[in-house]
Design a protein around this motif. Sequence first.
Motif, PDB file in Angstrom:
ATOM      1  N   TYR A  19       0.835  -1.201   0.000  1.00 29.72           N
ATOM      2  CA  TYR A  19       0.000   0.000   0.000  1.00 29.72           C
ATOM      3  C   TYR A  19       0.875   1.258   0.000  1.00 29.72           C
ATOM      4  N   GLU A  20       1.870   1.291   0.868  1.00 26.47           N
ATOM      5  CA  GLU A  20       2.761   2.455   0.944  1.00 26.47           C
ATOM      6  C   GLU A  20       3.507   2.675  -0.366  1.00 26.47           C
ATOM      7  N   LEU A  21       3.926   1.591  -1.021  1.00 34.69           N
ATOM      8  CA  LEU A  21       4.590   1.715  -2.321  1.00 34.69           C
ATOM      9  C   LEU A  21       3.630   2.261  -3.370  1.00 34.69           C
ATOM     10  N   ALA A  22       2.374   1.835  -3.317  1.00 36.74           N
ATOM     11  CA  ALA A  22       1.378   2.349  -4.260  1.00 36.74           C
ATOM     12  C   ALA A  22       1.180   3.847  -4.065  1.00 36.74           C
ATOM     13  N   VAL A  23       1.102   4.292  -2.810  1.00 34.49           N
ATOM     14  CA  VAL A  23       0.965   5.722  -2.530  1.00 34.49           C
ATOM     15  C   VAL A  23       2.168   6.476  -3.077  1.00 34.49           C
ATOM     16  N   ILE A  58      -2.452  14.420  -9.424  1.00 35.45           N
ATOM     17  CA  ILE A  58      -1.921  13.470  -8.439  1.00 35.45           C
ATOM     18  C   ILE A  58      -2.695  13.572  -7.129  1.00 35.45           C
ATOM     19  N   SER A  59      -2.980  14.789  -6.692  1.00 34.08           N
ATOM     20  CA  SER A  59      -3.699  14.980  -5.423  1.00 34.08           C
ATOM     21  C   SER A  59      -5.064  14.303  -5.444  1.00 34.08           C
ATOM     22  N   LYS A  60      -5.725  14.304  -6.595  1.00 34.45           N
ATOM     23  CA  LYS A  60      -7.036  13.663  -6.722  1.00 34.45           C
ATOM     24  C   LYS A  60      -6.902  12.141  -6.635  1.00 34.45           C
ATOM     25  N   SER A  61      -5.898  11.571  -7.300  1.00 37.71           N
ATOM     26  CA  SER A  61      -5.689  10.121  -7.208  1.00 37.71           C
ATOM     27  C   SER A  61      -5.314   9.707  -5.792  1.00 37.71           C
ATOM     28  N   LEU A  62      -4.494  10.516  -5.113  1.00 40.02           N
ATOM     29  CA  LEU A  62      -4.148  10.212  -3.715  1.00 40.02           C
ATOM     30  C   LEU A  62      -5.395  10.188  -2.836  1.00 40.02           C
ATOM     31  N   LYS A  63      -6.259  11.189  -2.995  1.00 40.38           N
ATOM     32  CA  LYS A  63      -7.499  11.267  -2.207  1.00 40.38           C
ATOM     33  C   LYS A  63      -8.407  10.081  -2.511  1.00 40.38           C
ATOM     34  N   LEU A  64      -8.565   9.763  -3.787  1.00 42.40           N
ATOM     35  CA  LEU A  64      -9.430   8.647  -4.176  1.00 42.40           C
ATOM     36  C   LEU A  64      -8.879   7.299  -3.710  1.00 42.40           C
ATOM     37  N   PHE A  65      -7.558   7.134  -3.757  1.00 51.17           N
ATOM     38  CA  PHE A  65      -6.968   5.879  -3.284  1.00 51.17           C
ATOM     39  C   PHE A  65      -7.188   5.739  -1.774  1.00 51.17           C
ATOM     40  N   GLU A  66      -7.069   6.836  -1.059  1.00 47.44           N
ATOM     41  CA  GLU A  66      -7.368   6.828   0.380  1.00 47.44           C
ATOM     42  C   GLU A  66      -8.840   6.475   0.607  1.00 47.44           C
ATOM     43  N   ALA A  78     -13.855   1.635  -8.729  1.00 53.35           N
ATOM     44  CA  ALA A  78     -12.540   2.261  -8.908  1.00 53.35           C
ATOM     45  C   ALA A  78     -11.452   1.201  -8.786  1.00 53.35           C
ATOM     46  N   THR A  79     -10.376   1.428  -9.519  1.00 55.15           N
ATOM     47  CA  THR A  79      -9.168   0.607  -9.403  1.00 55.15           C
ATOM     48  C   THR A  79      -7.978   1.552  -9.385  1.00 55.15           C
ATOM     49  N   LEU A  80      -6.863   1.056  -8.875  1.00 57.85           N
ATOM     50  CA  LEU A  80      -5.607   1.789  -9.011  1.00 57.85           C
ATOM     51  C   LEU A  80      -4.856   1.131 -10.144  1.00 57.85           C
ATOM     52  N   ARG A  81      -4.393   1.943 -11.094  1.00 55.54           N
ATOM     53  CA  ARG A  81      -3.644   1.421 -12.236  1.00 55.54           C
ATOM     54  C   ARG A  81      -2.288   2.084 -12.311  1.00 55.54           C
ATOM     55  N   MET A  82      -1.317   1.312 -12.777  1.00 57.83           N
ATOM     56  CA  MET A  82       0.046   1.813 -12.971  1.00 57.83           C
ATOM     57  C   MET A  82       0.154   2.443 -14.350  1.00 57.83           C
ATOM     58  N   LYS A  83       0.797   3.604 -14.438  1.00 57.70           N
ATOM     59  CA  LYS A  83       1.075   4.210 -15.739  1.00 57.70           C
ATOM     60  C   LYS A  83       2.259   3.471 -16.344  1.00 57.70           C
ATOM     61  N   GLN A  84       1.990   2.796 -17.440  1.00 57.87           N
ATOM     62  CA  GLN A  84       3.057   2.063 -18.111  1.00 57.87           C
ATOM     63  C   GLN A  84       3.151   2.534 -19.555  1.00 57.87           C
ATOM     64  N   ASP A  85       2.926   1.662 -20.510  1.00 61.30           N
ATOM     65  CA  ASP A  85       3.097   2.046 -21.913  1.00 61.30           C
ATOM     66  C   ASP A  85       1.940   1.501 -22.737  1.00 61.30           C
ATOM     67  N   MET A  86       0.938   2.339 -22.969  1.00 60.18           N
ATOM     68  CA  MET A  86      -0.246   1.911 -23.716  1.00 60.18           C
ATOM     69  C   MET A  86       0.048   1.686 -25.208  1.00 60.18           C
ATOM     70  N   GLN A  87       1.225   2.051 -25.674  1.00 63.23           N
ATOM     71  CA  GLN A  87       1.577   1.843 -27.076  1.00 63.23           C
ATOM     72  C   GLN A  87       2.515   0.647 -27.274  1.00 63.23           C
ATOM     73  N   CYS A 114      -9.894  -3.482   2.601  1.00 62.25           N
ATOM     74  CA  CYS A 114     -10.970  -3.676   1.619  1.00 62.25           C
ATOM     75  C   CYS A 114     -10.452  -3.379   0.213  1.00 62.25           C
ATOM     76  N   ILE A 115      -9.151  -3.111   0.105  1.00 62.37           N
ATOM     77  CA  ILE A 115      -8.493  -3.029  -1.202  1.00 62.37           C
ATOM     78  C   ILE A 115      -7.412  -4.108  -1.207  1.00 62.37           C
ATOM     79  N   TYR A 116      -7.293  -4.760  -2.340  1.00 64.59           N
ATOM     80  CA  TYR A 116      -6.332  -5.846  -2.448  1.00 64.59           C
ATOM     81  C   TYR A 116      -5.445  -5.661  -3.672  1.00 64.59           C
ATOM     82  N   PRO A 117      -4.135  -5.909  -3.509  1.00 66.14           N
ATOM     83  CA  PRO A 117      -3.221  -5.774  -4.649  1.00 66.14           C
ATOM     84  C   PRO A 117      -3.410  -6.925  -5.623  1.00 66.14           C
ATOM     85  N   SER A 118      -3.243  -6.633  -6.897  1.00 71.16           N
ATOM     86  CA  SER A 118      -3.314  -7.684  -7.919  1.00 71.16           C
ATOM     87  C   SER A 118      -2.030  -8.508  -7.896  1.00 71.16           C
ATOM     88  N   TYR A 119      -2.107  -9.700  -8.443  1.00 70.68           N
ATOM     89  CA  TYR A 119      -0.933 -10.561  -8.555  1.00 70.68           C
ATOM     90  C   TYR A 119       0.155  -9.862  -9.373  1.00 70.68           C
TER      91      TYR A 119
END
Length: 191
Positions: A19-23, A58-66, A78-87, A114-119
């Motif tokens: 969780y802390e790493l996600a934040v 970023i502030s909005k995603s932090l608030k929503l993740f909380e 809602a889900t938390l997603r990592m910004k990677q490479d959509m191309q 009540c939130i769980y990290p994906s594999y």
Amino acid sequence: MGWKPFKITYTSDYFQELYELAVELIKKGHAYVDHQTPDEIKEHREKKLNSPWRDRPISKSLKLFEDMKNGSIEEGKATLRMKQDMQSDNYNMYDLIAYRIKFTPHPHAGDKWCIYPSYDYAHCIVDSLENITHSVSCLSLKNVNESKRECCHCLCKKKNQHQPLNSQQDKPPSKNYCEREIVPNNSFRVD
């Protein structure tokens, strides 16, 4: 099997660290809270399109993740997603889902989360936290692991973490290894 592992661990042992790493990833601009449905995510991935929420502040995603963590958002909304490479040519690089909301007690953690990290998010990070040096899997997982390895390394690189190696085996590993066994110096994890 006639042997005793050095140590047995569970991903849930690391829920707080994950969780802390996600934040931290959100704060660095590497993650965002998304409100797309599974069908919308699938469609955007197939068309290599960014989520409409990918570039929210970023502030909005932090608030929503909380809010997700505190149970203020409905399951599936809602889900938390990592910004990677959509191309990328690698489908697994298309902004993987790192966290989902699930109002179900966990077998090891109980009802604390009540939130769980994906594999896909947790696997490589937990290996890194445990200083796993090699990830060993059967050939039946070869294509899956090869395509996910790039995603795993991308996550570890964003976190400046150790990146486990991956080896393919055409038979079960010897009795010296077990799933998530931690072996001092050279550590292995078997999928």
